[in-house]
Motif scaffolding. Structure first.
Motif, mmCIF file in Angstrom:
data_model
loop_
_atom_site.group_PDB
_atom_site.id
_atom_site.type_symbol
_atom_site.label_atom_id
_atom_site.label_comp_id
_atom_site.label_asym_id
_atom_site.label_seq_id
_atom_site.Cartn_x
_atom_site.Cartn_y
_atom_site.Cartn_z
ATOM 1 N N GLU A 28 0.835 -1.194 0.000
ATOM 2 C CA GLU A 28 0.000 0.000 0.000
ATOM 3 C C GLU A 28 0.874 1.250 0.000
ATOM 4 N N PRO A 29 0.480 2.279 -0.724
ATOM 5 C CA PRO A 29 1.277 3.519 -0.767
ATOM 6 C C PRO A 29 1.421 4.147 0.617
ATOM 7 N N THR A 30 2.601 4.732 0.849
ATOM 8 C CA THR A 30 2.853 5.401 2.125
ATOM 9 C C THR A 30 2.791 6.911 1.987
ATOM 10 N N GLY A 31 2.790 7.404 0.745
ATOM 11 C CA GLY A 31 2.836 8.840 0.519
ATOM 12 C C GLY A 31 4.228 9.327 0.186
ATOM 13 N N SER A 32 5.242 8.480 0.403
ATOM 14 C CA SER A 32 6.624 8.815 0.025
ATOM 15 C C SER A 32 6.914 8.127 -1.303
ATOM 16 N N LEU A 33 7.119 8.901 -2.366
ATOM 17 C CA LEU A 33 7.346 8.308 -3.678
ATOM 18 C C LEU A 33 8.587 7.422 -3.667
ATOM 19 N N ALA A 34 9.662 7.878 -3.052
ATOM 20 C CA ALA A 34 10.895 7.094 -3.027
ATOM 21 C C ALA A 34 10.678 5.754 -2.322
ATOM 22 N N ALA A 35 10.058 5.802 -1.146
ATOM 23 C CA ALA A 35 9.820 4.567 -0.392
ATOM 24 C C ALA A 35 8.876 3.637 -1.145
ATOM 25 N N ASP A 36 7.857 4.200 -1.767
ATOM 26 C CA ASP A 36 6.880 3.377 -2.481
ATOM 27 C C ASP A 36 7.489 2.724 -3.718
ATOM 28 N N LEU A 37 8.316 3.455 -4.452
ATOM 29 C CA LEU A 37 8.963 2.875 -5.631
ATOM 30 C C LEU A 37 9.923 1.755 -5.239
ATOM 31 N N ARG A 38 10.652 1.948 -4.155
ATOM 32 C CA ARG A 38 11.549 0.893 -3.690
ATOM 33 C C ARG A 38 10.755 -0.354 -3.302
ATOM 34 N N ALA A 39 9.645 -0.149 -2.611
ATOM 35 C CA ALA A 39 8.832 -1.290 -2.172
ATOM 36 C C ALA A 39 8.257 -2.048 -3.364
ATOM 37 N N VAL A 40 7.800 -1.323 -4.379
ATOM 38 C CA VAL A 40 7.253 -1.970 -5.573
ATOM 39 C C VAL A 40 8.351 -2.737 -6.304
ATOM 40 N N GLY A 41 9.528 -2.130 -6.453
ATOM 41 C CA GLY A 41 10.634 -2.804 -7.128
ATOM 42 C C GLY A 41 11.028 -4.091 -6.423
ATOM 43 N N ARG A 42 11.105 -4.058 -5.116
ATOM 44 C CA ARG A 42 11.482 -5.256 -4.357
ATOM 45 C C ARG A 42 10.395 -6.317 -4.419
ATOM 46 N N THR A 43 9.143 -5.877 -4.465
ATOM 47 C CA THR A 43 8.049 -6.840 -4.594
ATOM 48 C C THR A 43 8.086 -7.528 -5.952
ATOM 49 N N PHE A 44 8.340 -6.757 -7.010
ATOM 50 C CA PHE A 44 8.482 -7.334 -8.348
ATOM 51 C C PHE A 44 9.594 -8.379 -8.356
ATOM 52 N N ARG A 45 10.707 -8.049 -7.717
ATOM 53 C CA ARG A 45 11.838 -8.991 -7.718
ATOM 54 C C ARG A 45 11.496 -10.268 -6.961
ATOM 55 N N ALA A 46 10.894 -10.137 -5.776
ATOM 56 C CA ALA A 46 10.534 -11.324 -4.999
ATOM 57 C C ALA A 46 9.561 -12.207 -5.770
ATOM 58 N N ASN A 47 8.610 -11.585 -6.449
ATOM 59 C CA ASN A 47 7.631 -12.330 -7.226
ATOM 60 C C ASN A 47 8.302 -13.045 -8.398
ATOM 61 N N THR A 48 9.262 -12.374 -9.026
ATOM 62 C CA THR A 48 9.983 -12.961 -10.149
ATOM 63 C C THR A 48 10.823 -14.154 -9.703
ATOM 64 N N LEU A 49 11.522 -14.019 -8.595
ATOM 65 C CA LEU A 49 12.415 -15.080 -8.136
ATOM 66 C C LEU A 49 11.653 -16.276 -7.571
ATOM 67 N N ALA A 50 10.356 -16.094 -7.273
ATOM 68 C CA ALA A 50 9.550 -17.236 -6.820
ATOM 69 C C ALA A 50 9.386 -18.263 -7.937
ATOM 70 N N HIS A 51 9.364 -17.790 -9.190
ATOM 71 C CA HIS A 51 9.262 -18.676 -10.362
ATOM 72 C C HIS A 51 10.235 -18.170 -11.430
ATOM 73 N N PRO A 52 11.537 -18.315 -11.203
ATOM 74 C CA PRO A 52 12.513 -17.706 -12.116
ATOM 75 C C PRO A 52 12.431 -18.198 -13.551
ATOM 76 N N ARG A 53 12.020 -19.450 -13.753
ATOM 77 C CA ARG A 53 11.976 -19.977 -15.119
ATOM 78 C C ARG A 53 10.750 -19.465 -15.881
ATOM 79 N N ALA A 54 9.833 -18.853 -15.157
ATOM 80 C CA ALA A 54 8.672 -18.237 -15.795
ATOM 81 C C ALA A 54 8.849 -16.730 -15.935
ATOM 82 N N ALA A 55 10.002 -16.213 -15.516
ATOM 83 C CA ALA A 55 10.198 -14.768 -15.455
ATOM 84 C C ALA A 55 10.033 -14.096 -16.808
#
Length: 239
Positions: free
Chosen positions: A91-118
């Motif tokens: 969920e957004p916190t109102g800090s663009l920097a913090a929110d972008l970092r959180a989204v980027g890390r979430t994308f990475r975690a989701n990708t690495l859960a199924h790396p061969r489907a990335a």
């Protein structure tokens, strides 16, 4: 008088009577097919996916899959959508920097859960709500930070291109961008130092090693810094 003999009951090796669903078909669903396909990708990669290979994993006739998917392309789209639906964006916190970092890390975690489907998830063009949800979230963050719509779209595309490229590099692990053991790293360094090129020799200790966590965080930091700086300088213009 003519005697009629009743047909024998089907034995283990006897084909099913016409109209009877194939073995396993009674529990067949689109969700089950998608799950089996994702499991197959995890084991063998996207190149191992076919209607017959998925059907074998489910224990059904390949023809029965067509009641739920139109073919291989539709099946791969369904897998990509399934993974995207599981993308739990913070969920957004109102800090663009913090929110972008959180989204980027979430994308990475989701990708690495199924790396061969990335590659399937990161590069396949989807028009479903599952695919549009991350776009909506990122655009809303940029708009809340003061970006006009046109600028928000440019930044969105830059963000996605950079994150997707970084993640694809990580999961494919090319020869110069993969984590290696100490022996290979020493070999890389020796080759660079033997090149005779002064700048390469100087950078050899750093070029020879590669750490995916470090590289992703550096890229993310650079990206967030650039975007927040851009937003602060151009939020009042519609580019």
């Amino acid at each position: 008088m003519t005697t009629t003999t009743a047909p024998a009951a089907n034995g283990p090796g006897t084909p099913s009577r016409r109209g009877r669903p194939p073995k396993g078909a009674s529990t067949l669903t689109r969700a089950a097919i998608v799950g089996a396909t994702l499991s197959l990708i995890d084991d063998e990669g996207v190149e191992g996916v076919g209607m017959r290979t998925v059907a074998r994993r489910l224990g059904v006739d390949a023809k029965s899959l067509y009641n739920y998917v139109d073919g291989k392309d539709d099946l791969l789209d369904a897998v990509a959508e399934h993974i995207l639906i599981g993308l739990a964006l913070p969920e957004p916190t109102g800090s663009l920097a913090a929110d972008l970092r959180a989204v980027g890390r979430t994308f990475r975690a989701n990708t690495l859960a199924h790396p061969r489907a990335a590659a399937l998830v990161l590069t396949r063009q989807l028009d479903s709500a599952a695919a549009l949800h991350p776009t909506e979230r990122l655009l809303s963050m940029l708009r809340a930070a003061g970006c006009r719509p046109a600028e928000a779209v440019h930044l969105l595309r830059t963000l996605l291109a950079t994150v997707v490229g970084t993640l694809l590099r990580e999961v494919t692990e090319g020869p110069t961008c993969g984590e290696v053991g100490p022996e290979v790293e020493r070999g890389r360094r020796a080759d660079l130092e033997a090149s005779g090129m002064p700048t390469l020799v100087e950078a050899a200790p750093h070029l020879a090693r590669f750490d995916h966590d470090e590289e992703f965080e550096y890229t993310l930091d650079l990206l967030v810094t650039a975007v927040t700086s851009r937003v602060g300088g151009t939020s009042g213009t519609d580019r």
